[in-house]
Scaffold this active site. Structure first.
Site, mmCIF file in Angstrom:
data_model
loop_
_atom_site.group_PDB
_atom_site.id
_atom_site.type_symbol
_atom_site.label_atom_id
_atom_site.label_comp_id
_atom_site.label_asym_id
_atom_site.label_seq_id
_atom_site.Cartn_x
_atom_site.Cartn_y
_atom_site.Cartn_z
ATOM 1 N N ARG A 179 103.598 57.970 -104.244
ATOM 2 C CA ARG A 179 103.643 57.985 -105.714
ATOM 3 C C ARG A 179 103.308 56.615 -106.323
ATOM 4 O O ARG A 179 103.118 56.531 -107.529
ATOM 5 C CB ARG A 179 105.003 58.486 -106.202
ATOM 6 N N ASP A 223 113.685 57.513 -98.086
ATOM 7 C CA ASP A 223 114.266 58.757 -98.593
ATOM 8 C C ASP A 223 115.616 58.950 -97.906
ATOM 9 O O ASP A 223 115.796 59.841 -97.083
ATOM 10 C CB ASP A 223 113.314 59.914 -98.304
ATOM 11 N N MET A 269 106.750 51.270 -99.841
ATOM 12 C CA MET A 269 105.526 52.083 -99.843
ATOM 13 C C MET A 269 105.867 53.534 -100.148
ATOM 14 O O MET A 269 106.851 54.074 -99.650
ATOM 15 C CB MET A 269 104.831 51.981 -98.498
ATOM 16 N N VAL A 280 109.217 50.773 -95.128
ATOM 17 C CA VAL A 280 108.085 49.843 -94.975
ATOM 18 C C VAL A 280 107.718 49.352 -96.372
ATOM 19 O O VAL A 280 107.584 50.154 -97.302
ATOM 20 C CB VAL A 280 106.884 50.550 -94.295
ATOM 21 N N HIS A 323 103.669 55.680 -93.705
ATOM 22 C CA HIS A 323 103.570 56.843 -92.808
ATOM 23 C C HIS A 323 103.053 56.404 -91.436
ATOM 24 O O HIS A 323 103.511 56.894 -90.405
ATOM 25 C CB HIS A 323 102.567 57.863 -93.357
HETATM 26 O O1 PAF Z 1 109.416 63.021 -97.128
HETATM 27 C C1 PAF Z 1 108.502 63.861 -97.258
HETATM 28 O O2 PAF Z 1 107.309 63.554 -97.275
HETATM 29 C C2 PAF Z 1 108.869 65.335 -97.452
HETATM 30 O O3 PAF Z 1 110.026 65.475 -98.203
HETATM 31 C C3 PAF Z 1 108.954 66.105 -96.131
HETATM 32 C C4 PAF Z 1 110.074 65.589 -95.246
HETATM 33 C C5 PAF Z 1 107.634 66.026 -95.387
HETATM 34 C C6 PAF Z 1 109.252 67.582 -96.411
HETATM 35 O O4 PAF Z 1 108.274 68.143 -97.212
#
Ligand code: PAF
Length: 281
Positions: A187, A150, A184, A176, A37
């Protein structure tokens, strides 16, 4: 860093930033932040003048029986991390504002949502598309950053932006990884020591496929079988899917012509892990 909890205040802040011709960047998250993140956050800082990070664990993208209640949360730690990164606003709305009593409107990106993770998690992407639409409407960013880990989510968000005419640029940030290759993910916190070791089979499966393609193997069935056998060699891993698809439409591919997405979902203990790579001939 300002912490904003209410939609009205978020709108006001954003409106003021835009009236000063500031370029607002949004990084949407569900919190429990990790280095992955923070890479998105650092990228976001470079792409605009004002950076908003949202933290909202979105119940609508979890099916009954999934890990919504147990999803890892640590708001104080997240706040400190974001403060250190020089984030301007942490947007942390309460569920009653995002989904007020009687909410019945959802956003569905129809075809892209039925493949891959959508097959196992039927309303997941409806929940994602709905919260992302809401965040875009509230924050009205000029840029929003999503991780390539994702991949299906990223494609769905791109299509949503195109189909609903949002004036937002979607930036894809490369996955990453830990030093040993594990992608990363919040979960990963569910993994025990042995499971953490077993989880390396995902990135190893992707590497094996990449090697095959480098050697000239373009046949989908061979690539899938090789990736699958890498994962199945690991007794703690249970394959949910290994698919080779078109990187834009996500339709299954029988062979690689130009490029193809190799996408994996694997259960290891309590964790459902995903990973992917785009293979190029
Ligand atoms: O990838 C995520 O963390 C979530 O699916 C998101 C994009 C914040 C939507 O809740």
């Amino acid at each position: 860093m300002r912490i904003i909890e209410h939609i009205a205040e978020m709108r006001q802040w954003s409106e003021a930033a835009r009236s000063e011709e500031r370029r607002v960047v949004l990084v949407p998250t569900m919190g429990f932040l990790h280095e992955g993140h923070l890479h998105l956050v650092r990228d976001g800082k470079k792409r605009g003048d004002r950076l908003v990070v949202s933290i909202f664990v979105n119940r609508a993208q979890f099916a009954p029986g999934e890990d919504f209640a147990g999803y890892p949360r640590d708001f104080d730690r997240d706040r400190r991390l974001l403060e250190n990164e020089g984030v301007d606003v942490l947007f942390h709305p309460p569920v009653e504002e995002i989904y007020p009593e009687g909410s019945q409107t959802y956003v569905t990106v129809e075809e892209l949502s039925i493949f891959l993770c959508g097959a196992q998690r039927p309303n997941h992407f409806r929940g994602v598309a709905t919260i992302v639409t809401k965040l875009f409407n509230i924050v009205r960013p000029e840029v929003a950053i999503f991780g390539e880990k994702d991949y299906q989510q990223l494609q769905i968000v791109r299509r949503l932006v195109r189909d609903l005419n949002f004036a937002v640029e979607i930036v894809a940030h490369p996955t990453v990884r830990e030093r040993d290759g594990l992608a990363m993910s919040s979960r990963n916190a569910y993994l025990s020591g042995d499971e953490r070791q077993a989880a390396l089979c995902l990135s190893q499966a992707l590497k094996r496929a990449e090697c095959l393609v480098k050697k000239g193997v373009l046949d989908g069935a061979r690539i899938i079988a090789a990736a699958r056998s890498e994962i199945e060699a690991q007794p703690l891993a249970k394959v949910e899917y290994v698919r080779l698809c078109d990187p834009v439409t996500l339709d299954d591919l029988e062979e690689i012509r130009n490029s193809a997405l190799l996408a994996l979902a694997v259960r290891i203990g309590k964790a459902r892990l995903i990973d992917n790579t785009v293979l190029k001939r």
